[in-house]
Each structure stands twice: as C-alpha cells, then as structure tokens.
Design a protein around this motif. Sequence first.
Motif, PDB file in Angstrom:
ATOM      1  N   LYS A 100      17.109  27.233  39.204  1.00  0.00           N
ATOM      2  CA  LYS A 100      18.253  27.625  38.531  1.00  0.00           C
ATOM      3  C   LYS A 100      19.300  27.312  38.350  1.00  0.00           C
ATOM      4  N   SER A 101      19.764  26.855  39.158  1.00  0.00           N
ATOM      5  CA  SER A 101      21.339  25.633  39.051  1.00  0.00           C
ATOM      6  C   SER A 101      21.590  25.031  38.034  1.00  0.00           C
ATOM      7  N   SER A 102      20.171  24.327  38.559  1.00  0.00           N
ATOM      8  CA  SER A 102      19.715  23.187  37.740  1.00  0.00           C
ATOM      9  C   SER A 102      20.085  23.242  36.361  1.00  0.00           C
ATOM     10  N   ASN A 141      11.295  23.795  30.795  1.00  0.00           N
ATOM     11  CA  ASN A 141      12.890  23.999  31.147  1.00  0.00           C
ATOM     12  C   ASN A 141      13.424  22.848  30.396  1.00  0.00           C
ATOM     13  N   THR A 163      23.268  28.403  46.424  1.00  0.00           N
ATOM     14  CA  THR A 163      24.085  29.648  45.814  1.00  0.00           C
ATOM     15  C   THR A 163      24.326  31.108  47.154  1.00  0.00           C
ATOM     16  N   THR A 206      13.988  29.728  46.418  1.00  0.00           N
ATOM     17  CA  THR A 206      15.321  28.280  46.275  1.00  0.00           C
ATOM     18  C   THR A 206      14.830  27.259  46.135  1.00  0.00           C
ATOM     19  N   GLY A 207      15.801  26.192  45.337  1.00  0.00           N
ATOM     20  CA  GLY A 207      15.046  25.239  44.932  1.00  0.00           C
ATOM     21  C   GLY A 207      14.170  25.341  44.063  1.00  0.00           C
ATOM     22  N   ASP A 223       7.437  16.819  35.576  1.00  0.00           N
ATOM     23  CA  ASP A 223       7.845  15.336  35.446  1.00  0.00           C
ATOM     24  C   ASP A 223       7.004  15.204  37.187  1.00  0.00           C
ATOM     25  N   GLY A 228      21.404  21.533  44.994  1.00  0.00           N
ATOM     26  CA  GLY A 228      20.581  21.580  46.085  1.00  0.00           C
ATOM     27  C   GLY A 228      19.552  20.930  46.290  1.00  0.00           C
TER      28      GLY A 228
HETATM   29  N1  LIG Z   1      12.125  16.461  38.839  1.00  0.00           N
HETATM   30  C1  LIG Z   1      13.001  17.411  39.048  1.00  0.00           C
HETATM   31  N2  LIG Z   1      13.507  18.582  39.635  1.00  0.00           N
HETATM   32  C2  LIG Z   1      14.190  19.232  39.806  1.00  0.00           C
HETATM   33  C3  LIG Z   1      14.001  20.009  38.375  1.00  0.00           C
HETATM   34  N3  LIG Z   1      14.542  20.955  38.320  1.00  0.00           N
HETATM   35  C4  LIG Z   1      15.455  21.052  39.145  1.00  0.00           C
HETATM   36  N4  LIG Z   1      15.521  20.153  40.280  1.00  0.00           N
HETATM   37  C5  LIG Z   1      16.413  19.922  41.631  1.00  0.00           C
HETATM   38  O1  LIG Z   1      15.542  20.942  42.342  1.00  0.00           O
HETATM   39  C6  LIG Z   1      16.779  20.639  43.163  1.00  0.00           C
HETATM   40  C7  LIG Z   1      16.872  22.519  43.603  1.00  0.00           C
HETATM   41  O2  LIG Z   1      17.294  22.543  42.509  1.00  0.00           O
HETATM   42  P1  LIG Z   1      18.382  23.682  41.941  1.00  0.00           P
HETATM   43  O3  LIG Z   1      18.819  23.760  40.510  1.00  0.00           O
HETATM   44  O4  LIG Z   1      19.477  23.651  43.409  1.00  0.00           O
HETATM   45  O5  LIG Z   1      17.546  25.138  42.328  1.00  0.00           O
HETATM   46  P2  LIG Z   1      17.692  26.953  42.575  1.00  0.00           P
HETATM   47  O6  LIG Z   1      17.030  27.123  42.450  1.00  0.00           O
HETATM   48  O7  LIG Z   1      19.416  26.485  42.343  1.00  0.00           O
HETATM   49  O8  LIG Z   1      17.965  26.956  44.370  1.00  0.00           O
HETATM   50  P3  LIG Z   1      18.753  27.576  45.450  1.00  0.00           P
HETATM   51  O9  LIG Z   1      19.998  27.866  44.687  1.00  0.00           O
HETATM   52  O10 LIG Z   1      18.829  27.060  46.204  1.00  0.00           O
HETATM   53  O11 LIG Z   1      18.568  29.348  44.881  1.00  0.00           O
HETATM   54  C8  LIG Z   1      17.645  20.107  42.937  1.00  0.00           C
HETATM   55  O12 LIG Z   1      17.917  18.457  43.685  1.00  0.00           O
HETATM   56  C9  LIG Z   1      17.697  19.681  41.733  1.00  0.00           C
HETATM   57  O13 LIG Z   1      17.749  18.526  41.122  1.00  0.00           O
HETATM   58  C10 LIG Z   1      12.883  19.518  37.649  1.00  0.00           C
HETATM   59  O14 LIG Z   1      12.900  19.901  36.113  1.00  0.00           O
HETATM   60  N5  LIG Z   1      12.591  18.594  37.679  1.00  0.00           N
END
Ligand SMILES: Nc1nc2c(ncn2[C@@H]2O[C@H](COP(=O)(O)OP(=O)(O)OP(=O)(O)O)[C@@H](O)[C@H]2O)c(=O)[nH]1
Length: 275
Positions: A164-166, A139, A193, A160-161, A112, A180
Amino acid sequence: MNGKIICINKFIHKVLLTNNTIIDTRTRGKLRNNNINPVVGDNVFVNIETKTIEKVYERKNYLERPLIANIDKLLIVMSTSIPVFSPYLIDKFLIIAFSNDIEPIIIITKTDMISIKEKLEVKKYINYYRKLGIKVYINTSVKKIKHEFKDSVVALCGQTGSGKSSLLNKIDASLKLKTGEVSLSLGRGKHTTRLVELLEVNDGLIADTPGFSSLEININKKDLKNYYPDFNKRCKYRSCSHVKEDGCKVIKLVEKGKIPSWRYENYIKFMEECK
Ligand SMILES: Nc1nc2c(ncn2[C@@H]2O[C@H](COP(=O)(O)OP(=O)(O)OP(=O)(O)O)[C@@H](O)[C@H]2O)c(=O)[nH]1
Ligand SMILES: [Mg+2]
Ligand SMILES: [Zn+2]
C-alpha cells in the motif's frame, strides 16, 4: 469555516479547511451537540477563533478498521506473492465496500515475483472480478490508478506488506512513506504504518492506513447476498439465501460453472461468520 479532518493525533485534530489551509484544532472527546466522536474523514465546522470543532456533518459511511469516515473509493491492494494472493480477502473487502456504499477497486501487486503459470492463475480471478464490473489494475499502471484519486477520498486496505505505502510513493514520490520488509517467519509483516492520515494527492485525499488482515464482517446473514452483484437472481423463494434452498438459481449457476466455485465457497464461509 467548513473543513475535513485529515489527521488525529491524541487531542490534536488537523483540519483541511475549504480555503485550503490546515488548522490544528483541539477537541476533547465527544462533541456536545450530537455526542459524536470525530474521526478522520469527517466533514466538520470549525470555529476559527477558538480553534475547536463545533459540528460534525452527517457521514456517508463509517469504517471502524481503519477508523475513517466518508470514503468514496476503497483500493484493495492484493499481493500475488508474499503475502499470498487471497480471493477470500478480496471477497471480504468487496462485501465491506458494497455494504458501505464505497466503490471497490482492486490493485494487484508483486506480479514481478511470480511465474507465468502463477500469473495465468491470478488472471482467472481478475477476469471474473472485471466481469462483475469491478476495476482491477496492476500496480504498475500508475497513470490509470492516479486518475482514480482525482476529487475523491480514497482508502487503501490490504494485508500488511501487500504494498500500500509503496503504491502511494509511486503515485507521489514526495510522500516518502515508510515501507517495510515482509517478515518471512510469521508470513506477515510488521505493521509499518501506524497513524490514520489523509494525504493530499492528485487533487484528492488518500488514507494510508495501518495494514490489517483479520477484519470482521458486521452484517446480518440475510443481508449478505445483497453485496454480491453476481448473486442477484430470482430464485424460487424471494428470501432464498442461496445456501441449500430448492430452486436456487445461484446454486444452479455454480453447478454450471457460471459462478466460480471459489466465489461461492467464500460466500458460504462468510455466511458462517455472519450473525
Ligand atoms: N517485488 C515487489 N515488491 C513490492 C511491490 N510492492 C511492494 N513491494 C515491497 O513489499 C514490501 C512491503 O510493502 P509496503 O508498501 O511497506 O506494504 P504496506 O501494505 O504499506 O504494509 P503495512 O504498512 O505494514 O500495512 C516492501 O519491501 C516493498 O518494497 C511489488 O510490486 N513488487
Ligand atoms: Mg504501509
Ligand atoms: Zn437462491
């Protein structure tokens, strides 16, 4: 009773037993019988009375980063925006999956946030991975991704970022995992995480692991080609490493454009990184 370690916090090993209850066991250090350090994902035998792990069953596979055992599927979560899309990292995770007998599945995030032109660029890579028989999902296809979890132990990897958690929160809102913001100054987010933990979702178990970006491939040079399904060709020499040998069919296919040059260039880079 048999069970599976779902979380380790200092000396407390949380075990999900076969009767679907969870027990806290206290195990210090290595097990005496086989000198094994139990890790998350281990199938174990628990003495219910003493609340100790008495046996760790043989592992199907074992990853060090994240520290986890017996993974069935590896979800490679790859952002197309921030952090930047990296076929190099995808290829690296594919090698890690194939060399550990884990099914890799690629999940593309943040489409997006990119232009149509950038989407078309990403699509080229996706198409090639699909041609190799690897599943690739965006996703937003939550239903399809959910289905992959059933009766499986799934691990997530990716920078990271990358989301994954989202993604896990989208699959099961009750997880309420912390997500985050990506730190723009470093080009990489802070690791939100921390604990490696297996979470029960959709009749399966999922590992929400610390994000990691630098992962070393622990493979011998001569074995690397075995983890490239597209490089499985009969070259002039059976031991051909596909680097510069005469009569190498892989190099021919790269020249013809049948194997994309980015894929081959990544292979050469990994060859240099391998022992
Ligand atoms: N626009 C947009 N933002 C996203 C998407 N997926 C995740 N985000 C954003 O990206 C940021 C990081 O996402 P996380 O889910 O915390 O990433 P992670 O992979 O778990 O990161 P770590 O736990 O640090 O390894 C957050 O602010 C989410 O809201 C997406 O598909 N689109
Ligand atoms: Mg996270
Ligand atoms: Zn060759």
